[in-house]
Design a protein around this motif. Sequence first.
Motif, PDB file in Angstrom:
ATOM      1  N   LEU A   1       0.818  -9.251  10.057  1.00 58.69           N
ATOM      2  CA  LEU A   1       1.870  -8.250  10.268  1.00 58.69           C
ATOM      3  C   LEU A   1       3.200  -8.963  10.521  1.00 58.69           C
ATOM      4  O   LEU A   1       3.216 -10.131  10.916  1.00 58.69           O
ATOM      5  CB  LEU A   1       1.546  -7.385  11.483  1.00 58.69           C
ATOM      6  CG  LEU A   1       0.368  -6.423  11.416  1.00 58.69           C
ATOM      7  CD1 LEU A   1       0.385  -5.518  12.656  1.00 58.69           C
ATOM      8  CD2 LEU A   1       0.388  -5.581  10.167  1.00 58.69           C
TER       9      LEU A   1
ATOM     10  N   VAL B   1      -4.558  -8.632  10.732  1.00 54.92           N
ATOM     11  CA  VAL B   1      -5.221  -7.363  10.436  1.00 54.92           C
ATOM     12  C   VAL B   1      -6.714  -7.631  10.217  1.00 54.92           C
ATOM     13  O   VAL B   1      -7.087  -8.430   9.357  1.00 54.92           O
ATOM     14  CB  VAL B   1      -4.628  -6.710   9.164  1.00 54.92           C
ATOM     15  CG1 VAL B   1      -5.287  -5.355   8.905  1.00 54.92           C
ATOM     16  CG2 VAL B   1      -3.111  -6.564   9.291  1.00 54.92           C
TER      17      VAL B   1
ATOM     18  N   THR C   1      -7.748  -1.656   4.164  1.00 55.50           N
ATOM     19  CA  THR C   1      -6.844  -1.488   5.320  1.00 55.50           C
ATOM     20  C   THR C   1      -5.665  -0.554   5.036  1.00 55.50           C
ATOM     21  O   THR C   1      -4.997  -0.128   5.976  1.00 55.50           O
ATOM     22  CB  THR C   1      -6.252  -2.848   5.760  1.00 55.50           C
ATOM     23  OG1 THR C   1      -5.288  -3.274   4.781  1.00 55.50           O
ATOM     24  CG2 THR C   1      -7.330  -3.901   5.907  1.00 55.50           C
TER      25      THR C   1
ATOM     26  N   TRP D   1      -2.992  -1.606   3.817  1.00 51.78           N
ATOM     27  CA  TRP D   1      -1.786  -2.432   3.869  1.00 51.78           C
ATOM     28  C   TRP D   1      -1.428  -3.029   2.516  1.00 51.78           C
ATOM     29  O   TRP D   1      -2.298  -3.468   1.761  1.00 51.78           O
ATOM     30  CB  TRP D   1      -1.952  -3.570   4.889  1.00 51.78           C
ATOM     31  CG  TRP D   1      -1.704  -3.128   6.303  1.00 51.78           C
ATOM     32  CD1 TRP D   1      -2.642  -2.774   7.216  1.00 51.78           C
ATOM     33  CD2 TRP D   1      -0.430  -2.965   6.941  1.00 51.78           C
ATOM     34  NE1 TRP D   1      -2.038  -2.394   8.399  1.00 51.78           N
ATOM     35  CE2 TRP D   1      -0.682  -2.508   8.258  1.00 51.78           C
ATOM     36  CE3 TRP D   1       0.892  -3.157   6.524  1.00 51.78           C
ATOM     37  CZ2 TRP D   1       0.340  -2.236   9.167  1.00 51.78           C
ATOM     38  CZ3 TRP D   1       1.909  -2.899   7.436  1.00 51.78           C
ATOM     39  CH2 TRP D   1       1.637  -2.436   8.728  1.00 51.78           C
ATOM     40  N   LYS D   2      -0.150  -3.026   2.211  1.00 46.26           N
ATOM     41  CA  LYS D   2       0.374  -3.737   1.046  1.00 46.26           C
ATOM     42  C   LYS D   2       1.081  -4.993   1.545  1.00 46.26           C
ATOM     43  O   LYS D   2       1.549  -5.047   2.682  1.00 46.26           O
ATOM     44  CB  LYS D   2       1.343  -2.865   0.257  1.00 46.26           C
ATOM     45  CG  LYS D   2       0.703  -1.623  -0.306  1.00 46.26           C
ATOM     46  CD  LYS D   2       1.610  -0.901  -1.276  1.00 46.26           C
ATOM     47  CE  LYS D   2       1.510  -1.494  -2.663  1.00 46.26           C
ATOM     48  NZ  LYS D   2       2.136  -0.620  -3.686  1.00 46.26           N
TER      49      LYS D   2
ATOM     50  N   THR E   1       2.113  -8.818   5.279  1.00 47.99           N
ATOM     51  CA  THR E   1       2.076  -7.377   4.992  1.00 47.99           C
ATOM     52  C   THR E   1       3.465  -6.742   5.134  1.00 47.99           C
ATOM     53  O   THR E   1       4.328  -7.245   5.857  1.00 47.99           O
ATOM     54  CB  THR E   1       1.101  -6.653   5.940  1.00 47.99           C
ATOM     55  OG1 THR E   1       1.574  -6.827   7.274  1.00 47.99           O
ATOM     56  CG2 THR E   1      -0.294  -7.205   5.822  1.00 47.99           C
TER      57      THR E   1
ATOM     58  N   ASP F   1       4.036  -2.686   4.199  1.00 51.62           N
ATOM     59  CA  ASP F   1       3.901  -1.293   4.626  1.00 51.62           C
ATOM     60  C   ASP F   1       2.478  -0.803   4.408  1.00 51.62           C
ATOM     61  O   ASP F   1       1.741  -1.311   3.570  1.00 51.62           O
ATOM     62  CB  ASP F   1       4.884  -0.399   3.878  1.00 51.62           C
ATOM     63  CG  ASP F   1       4.677  -0.489   2.376  1.00 51.62           C
ATOM     64  OD1 ASP F   1       5.037  -1.537   1.786  1.00 51.62           O
ATOM     65  OD2 ASP F   1       4.121   0.470   1.791  1.00 51.62           O
ATOM     66  N   GLN F   2       2.109   0.211   5.192  1.00 54.84           N
ATOM     67  CA  GLN F   2       0.725   0.698   5.173  1.00 54.84           C
ATOM     68  C   GLN F   2       0.634   2.094   4.577  1.00 54.84           C
ATOM     69  O   GLN F   2       1.435   2.975   4.917  1.00 54.84           O
ATOM     70  CB  GLN F   2       0.142   0.705   6.589  1.00 54.84           C
ATOM     71  CG  GLN F   2      -1.369   0.915   6.605  1.00 54.84           C
ATOM     72  CD  GLN F   2      -1.965   0.943   8.001  1.00 54.84           C
ATOM     73  OE1 GLN F   2      -1.268   1.282   8.957  1.00 54.84           O
ATOM     74  NE2 GLN F   2      -3.240   0.636   8.114  1.00 54.84           N
TER      75      GLN F   2
ATOM     76  N   TYR G   1      -5.974  -4.805  15.030  1.00 55.14           N
ATOM     77  CA  TYR G   1      -4.884  -5.782  15.005  1.00 55.14           C
ATOM     78  C   TYR G   1      -5.036  -6.704  16.207  1.00 55.14           C
ATOM     79  O   TYR G   1      -5.157  -6.244  17.341  1.00 55.14           O
ATOM     80  CB  TYR G   1      -3.538  -5.055  15.057  1.00 55.14           C
ATOM     81  CG  TYR G   1      -3.403  -4.030  13.946  1.00 55.14           C
ATOM     82  CD1 TYR G   1      -3.052  -4.423  12.656  1.00 55.14           C
ATOM     83  CD2 TYR G   1      -3.676  -2.685  14.184  1.00 55.14           C
ATOM     84  CE1 TYR G   1      -2.970  -3.498  11.627  1.00 55.14           C
ATOM     85  CE2 TYR G   1      -3.591  -1.752  13.160  1.00 55.14           C
ATOM     86  CZ  TYR G   1      -3.243  -2.161  11.886  1.00 55.14           C
ATOM     87  OH  TYR G   1      -3.175  -1.250  10.872  1.00 55.14           O
TER      88      TYR G   1
END
Lengths: 214, 214
Positions: A81, A87, A126, A128-129, A157, A159-160, A175
């Motif tokens: 993050l 993550v 997850t 997440w990108k 990462t 954004d999610q 996390y």
Amino acid sequence: MVMVAPISMGLSIIREKCLLKRWEHCFHKCMPRHLKKMSEEVIHENPWSVYKHDVYEKPDGSEGNYYYLETQGSVCIVPVLPDGRIVLVLQHRYLAEKQSIELPSGKIKEGTSALESAQRELLEETGWKATDWIKAGEFSPSNGYLKTTAHVFIAQTTDQQEQQLDDTEEIDVLYRRPDEFEDMITRGDISDGYTIAAWSLVRHRFLDRKNNTS
Amino acid sequence: MVMVAPISMGLSIIREKCLLKRWEHCFHKCMPRHLKKMSEEVIHENPWSVYKHDVYEKPDGSEGNYYYLETQGSVCIVPVLPDGRIVLVLQHRYLAEKQSIELPSGKIKEGTSALESAQRELLEETGWKATDWIKAGEFSPSNGYLKTTAHVFIAQTTDQQEQQLDDTEEIDVLYRRPDEFEDMITRGDISDGYTIAAWSLVRHRFLDRKNNTS
């Protein structure tokens, strides 16, 4: 005779052995003998792996049998993050018959690269990108039974979105700071070999080491 | 409502999730769903492992297939010399098709304990005997494909005899300080997942950690 610097520790060790045995001319003279593959047979094939049987020739000329599982390879992602936390995923593992806290991971699908598979797995498990992806290393999860490679990526990462789980998955996203994650491994709260090995390859980027003088 | 302290980080995380979802009464309400085994079939059996096919029930009631390799388990030993160096082995790995620097390891033979197998493997591969043995932890080498556990031992070595290799093995014994061994992992000179994961479980006994402030 002055030898050139080895290009890796592996070669360095080979060289060391050469020197110890006073075989100074070349490395290959003291490379351990290989088992020579004589034949390969597919015992079972399914969408995830192939179970195979090889017949090999031993150094004395006799034959031996090798049974193993071959896969396209897998990926293991260390997603970071912006605040530095890692993550993780919590899921039930069918074979281990227990809850398991792991780094996101998955198999490489045919026709896709390791990086593409890592990007897909991270998003699916997850949500997440990530923009920045670094190939951090690779390892063989089980040299004796599996013919496969696990590729380790670090992903920064951004954004999610929603998870994209399949109908057998129920995954929770956790996390943890790098030091917390490390403590979980040290305490034995994490039993997944992929996760432990992958983190080992990248931990020096997050945590420094000092010699234990106690 | 005050909840009791969790007995492990795993449970702590489950509890955290319970609290986040305001399910405060018990843990099991938010335990991920299990895939339920419906049947088990042996596809192939050999002296080293069993290749199996399970049919399981998905959460929606439909059926799925799971193919996996099951073994008696394996051992991975961290042998420590009186001067603090770690005993490693260099061998050619048939499946990885390359030289591999590893901790001594091997499978658990039927009818023997993990400790007995570890003692046997250490002697066979390195010639070293050890008096003090500590079970340091265990891990699942490949949760997706292998139903097995790797048991990690620390062994304080005492004296060395001849190696007792079988007719397929040619193993060289190497000695490295803990910081040298760690550097080999970090540089990618070691690719064996068992070795990397096993060292990760014990490294804090040899090397301290500090947070990376760079």
